[in-house]
Every structure is written in structure tokens, then in C-alpha cells.
Design a protein around this motif. Sequence first.
Motif, mmCIF file in Angstrom:
data_model
loop_
_atom_site.group_PDB
_atom_site.id
_atom_site.type_symbol
_atom_site.label_atom_id
_atom_site.label_comp_id
_atom_site.label_asym_id
_atom_site.label_seq_id
_atom_site.Cartn_x
_atom_site.Cartn_y
_atom_site.Cartn_z
ATOM 1 N N TRP A 1 0.854 -1.184 0.000
ATOM 2 C CA TRP A 1 0.000 0.000 0.000
ATOM 3 C C TRP A 1 0.888 1.232 0.000
ATOM 4 O O TRP A 1 1.849 1.319 0.758
ATOM 5 C CB TRP A 1 -0.928 0.015 1.199
ATOM 6 C CG TRP A 1 -1.862 1.201 1.200
ATOM 7 C CD1 TRP A 1 -1.822 2.291 2.008
ATOM 8 C CD2 TRP A 1 -2.955 1.411 0.295
ATOM 9 N NE1 TRP A 1 -2.823 3.158 1.683
ATOM 10 C CE2 TRP A 1 -3.538 2.648 0.637
ATOM 11 C CE3 TRP A 1 -3.501 0.675 -0.758
ATOM 12 C CZ2 TRP A 1 -4.633 3.161 -0.051
ATOM 13 C CZ3 TRP A 1 -4.591 1.191 -1.439
ATOM 14 C CH2 TRP A 1 -5.150 2.414 -1.080
ATOM 15 N N ARG B 1 -0.264 7.486 -0.184
ATOM 16 C CA ARG B 1 -1.697 7.474 0.108
ATOM 17 C C ARG B 1 -1.940 7.633 1.611
ATOM 18 O O ARG B 1 -2.818 8.376 2.045
ATOM 19 C CB ARG B 1 -2.321 6.164 -0.373
ATOM 20 C CG ARG B 1 -2.233 5.917 -1.876
ATOM 21 C CD ARG B 1 -3.199 6.772 -2.623
ATOM 22 N NE ARG B 1 -3.278 6.394 -4.032
ATOM 23 C CZ ARG B 1 -3.566 7.242 -4.999
ATOM 24 N NH1 ARG B 1 -3.804 8.521 -4.711
ATOM 25 N NH2 ARG B 1 -3.627 6.846 -6.264
ATOM 26 N N ALA C 1 -7.336 7.528 -1.122
ATOM 27 C CA ALA C 1 -8.032 6.362 -1.689
ATOM 28 C C ALA C 1 -8.566 5.409 -0.619
ATOM 29 O O ALA C 1 -8.277 4.221 -0.626
ATOM 30 C CB ALA C 1 -7.099 5.608 -2.641
ATOM 31 N N THR D 1 -10.554 2.256 -2.031
ATOM 32 C CA THR D 1 -9.661 1.248 -2.598
ATOM 33 C C THR D 1 -8.995 0.438 -1.494
ATOM 34 O O THR D 1 -8.886 -0.799 -1.586
ATOM 35 C CB THR D 1 -8.590 1.921 -3.472
ATOM 36 O OG1 THR D 1 -9.229 2.659 -4.510
ATOM 37 C CG2 THR D 1 -7.662 0.895 -4.082
ATOM 38 N N LEU E 1 -11.499 -1.968 -0.065
ATOM 39 C CA LEU E 1 -11.742 -3.091 -0.972
ATOM 40 C C LEU E 1 -10.619 -4.122 -0.896
ATOM 41 O O LEU E 1 -10.862 -5.326 -0.994
ATOM 42 C CB LEU E 1 -11.883 -2.586 -2.410
ATOM 43 C CG LEU E 1 -13.186 -1.875 -2.750
ATOM 44 C CD1 LEU E 1 -13.102 -1.224 -4.128
ATOM 45 C CD2 LEU E 1 -14.363 -2.849 -2.697
ATOM 46 N N ARG E 2 -9.404 -3.667 -0.722
ATOM 47 C CA ARG E 2 -8.278 -4.598 -0.627
ATOM 48 C C ARG E 2 -8.260 -5.340 0.701
ATOM 49 O O ARG E 2 -7.645 -6.403 0.813
ATOM 50 C CB ARG E 2 -6.952 -3.847 -0.790
ATOM 51 C CG ARG E 2 -6.701 -3.327 -2.189
ATOM 52 C CD ARG E 2 -5.266 -2.881 -2.330
ATOM 53 N NE ARG E 2 -5.033 -2.174 -3.577
ATOM 54 C CZ ARG E 2 -3.856 -1.684 -3.933
ATOM 55 N NH1 ARG E 2 -2.812 -1.823 -3.115
ATOM 56 N NH2 ARG E 2 -3.709 -1.053 -5.074
ATOM 57 N N SER F 1 -18.329 -2.746 -3.994
ATOM 58 C CA SER F 1 -18.116 -2.305 -5.370
ATOM 59 C C SER F 1 -19.448 -2.088 -6.090
ATOM 60 O O SER F 1 -19.595 -1.143 -6.882
ATOM 61 C CB SER F 1 -17.273 -3.343 -6.124
ATOM 62 O OG SER F 1 -16.999 -2.921 -7.431
ATOM 63 N N HIS G 1 -13.571 13.904 -5.328
ATOM 64 C CA HIS G 1 -13.605 12.579 -5.946
ATOM 65 C C HIS G 1 -14.005 12.670 -7.411
ATOM 66 O O HIS G 1 -13.402 12.008 -8.269
ATOM 67 C CB HIS G 1 -14.591 11.680 -5.203
ATOM 68 C CG HIS G 1 -14.906 10.413 -5.930
ATOM 69 N ND1 HIS G 1 -14.026 9.362 -6.032
ATOM 70 C CD2 HIS G 1 -16.023 10.026 -6.624
ATOM 71 C CE1 HIS G 1 -14.568 8.386 -6.752
ATOM 72 N NE2 HIS G 1 -15.776 8.775 -7.119
ATOM 73 N N PRO H 1 -8.988 8.897 -6.941
ATOM 74 C CA PRO H 1 -8.457 7.630 -7.449
ATOM 75 C C PRO H 1 -9.329 6.422 -7.132
ATOM 76 O O PRO H 1 -9.082 5.335 -7.652
ATOM 77 C CB PRO H 1 -7.101 7.515 -6.725
ATOM 78 C CG PRO H 1 -7.340 8.203 -5.413
ATOM 79 C CD PRO H 1 -8.322 9.320 -5.697
ATOM 80 N N ASP H 2 -10.329 6.579 -6.276
ATOM 81 C CA ASP H 2 -11.159 5.445 -5.880
ATOM 82 C C ASP H 2 -12.078 5.004 -7.022
ATOM 83 O O ASP H 2 -12.446 5.805 -7.876
ATOM 84 C CB ASP H 2 -12.003 5.805 -4.657
ATOM 85 C CG ASP H 2 -11.245 5.649 -3.360
ATOM 86 O OD1 ASP H 2 -10.390 4.743 -3.285
ATOM 87 O OD2 ASP H 2 -11.501 6.428 -2.428
ATOM 88 N N PRO H 3 -12.482 3.715 -7.020
ATOM 89 C CA PRO H 3 -13.384 3.220 -8.071
ATOM 90 C C PRO H 3 -14.771 3.838 -7.938
ATOM 91 O O PRO H 3 -15.174 4.297 -6.866
ATOM 92 C CB PRO H 3 -13.422 1.715 -7.822
ATOM 93 C CG PRO H 3 -13.121 1.563 -6.367
ATOM 94 C CD PRO H 3 -12.133 2.650 -6.057
ATOM 95 N N THR I 1 -3.179 12.558 -11.745
ATOM 96 C CA THR I 1 -3.851 11.251 -11.809
ATOM 97 C C THR I 1 -4.341 10.906 -13.214
ATOM 98 O O THR I 1 -4.878 9.826 -13.425
ATOM 99 C CB THR I 1 -5.057 11.218 -10.850
ATOM 100 O OG1 THR I 1 -5.939 12.317 -11.145
ATOM 101 C CG2 THR I 1 -4.599 11.344 -9.406
#
Length: 278
Positions: A50, A54, A103, A106, A109-110, A121, A181, A186-188, A256
Motif C-alpha cells: 500500500w 496514500r 483512496a 480502494t 476493498l483490498r 463495489s 472525488h 483515485p477510488d473506483p 492522476t
Amino acid sequence: MDHGTHPAHHNAGDSGLLEVLLPALVAAACAGLYLLLAHRARRRNPVRGWSPWRTASFTTGLALLAVAFLPPVGTVAHTDFRGHMAQHMLIGMYAPLALVLGAPVTLLLRSLPAARGRRLSAVAHSRPARSLTQPAVALLLSTGSLVALYFTPLYNASAAHPYGHWLLHAHFLLTGCLFAHVIAGPDPGPARRSVRTRLICLGCAIALHSVVSQLMYGGFGTDIHVPVDEVQGGAQIMYYGGDIAELLLAAALVATWRPGRSRLGAVRATPSPRSARV
């Protein structure tokens, strides 16, 4: 605008201890949770790990929030409109950018099990998320709300009640994170708009900030019951502080942006002549 006292003067001492302790505890808890998730992400995948950048960005955002809520800024914000505006800049513009660049989604999620990660998601790509992350919606909720706040009795009403103050802070923070955002996060999430669209949206935010601050400085149409010199000082803080924050957001967008990925995706999506004949 008038020469009366700041609306929050009468209630500044009622929740002073809560105003100090609660933000400090929440910031410390968020920092601890983020560091725990970052450690878990590195342990699960030592190669990928990681990014320490961040982590530094997210903790910087929390530090900026702490500065905004704790003395001296948090105290002055109750008694001086200039302090309120400095607090607004930190909560609504500077801290959100740093938090978003960390992030956190993210990272979550990991760290989550696969099934929970898929559910998170799905929420990030849901229809409400698609609606909220439209640039025009984010612009209206964040920058556009300044018109409703400072050109109607809303600011005076919120400043006169402790709960109104908390709701105002929550609005600044959440809409600031949403806008950051949408522009450079950078987040989905749902399909991101083009760089041109996001730059136009950012340009509209810069223009609106400039117009609001200049109208506020001149006292045109504002409804803020504090001394004139405080309003003018707050307008200057909004004008210059907003410009710096939006330049940082533009820099984050450029940093980015990966134009090569878009071209590569387009090449892969284009069928070859051989496959077209088949």
C-alpha cells in the motif's frame, strides 16, 4: 449584512468541550482504522503493498480537520466570521482533497473479504452513485450551496444553534469530498467523465467562488449578521484560499490523468481486420 454580533456568540460556550473532544476522537479513530487497514493490505499482498503516499495524504487530511475544529481556529470560528471562513476552507476544500487522494475506498476493498468487497463495489457503481458523481451535481451540492448559505438567512440560523453548526460542517466535508472525488479521485466508481468535462466543471467552481466572494466583499445581496470588516475579511479568505485549493485540485487531476491507458483501451477494443472477417 449588518454590524451586529456574530450569531454564534451566545452559544459558543454551550458545547465547547464537545466541539474539542469529539473531532479529536473521531480523527484519531479514523487514523487508527486507516493504518490498520493499510497494514492488513501490506500483509495480504507484500508485493503490491500500500502506497505510503496514500497514507500520508489521508492522515494529512485528518490533521487538517483537527486544525479546523480544535483551538485556535475552532474557537475563533465561533466568534469571528473570518475564523468561520478559514474553518470552511479547511473542512470543505483542503481536507477533502487530501482525504480523497488517500483512496480510502480502494484500501477498504483490498482489506475486505471478496464477497463483501463485491457488495461494496456494487454500491459504488449503483444508480444513486452514478447520479451523485455527475460533475454538475457535485458542483451544485458543493460550490452552488454557498449561494443558499450566504445569500439567505440560512447561515445566521445555522450559526445560532450548535446542531446547525454540526450539520453545516458535515455538509462542507461530505460535498467537498464528493467534488474532489469527481474531479480527481483515485477510488473506483461509475464511469468517470472526460478530463475536458472535469476541467470545465472545475473552471465553473473557480468562477462561482470568485463571484460569491466578490459579492460578499461588496455586501451585495448577502444576509450575514456580522460586522462589515469581518465579512470583507472572510470574503478575502474565500477568494484567495479557494483559488489555492482549486489549483491544488487541478494539479491532482493532472497528476492522476493517464491518457495512455485510454488510448490503449481504445486500441484493444478495436477489432483487428482478421477478426472482423471472421
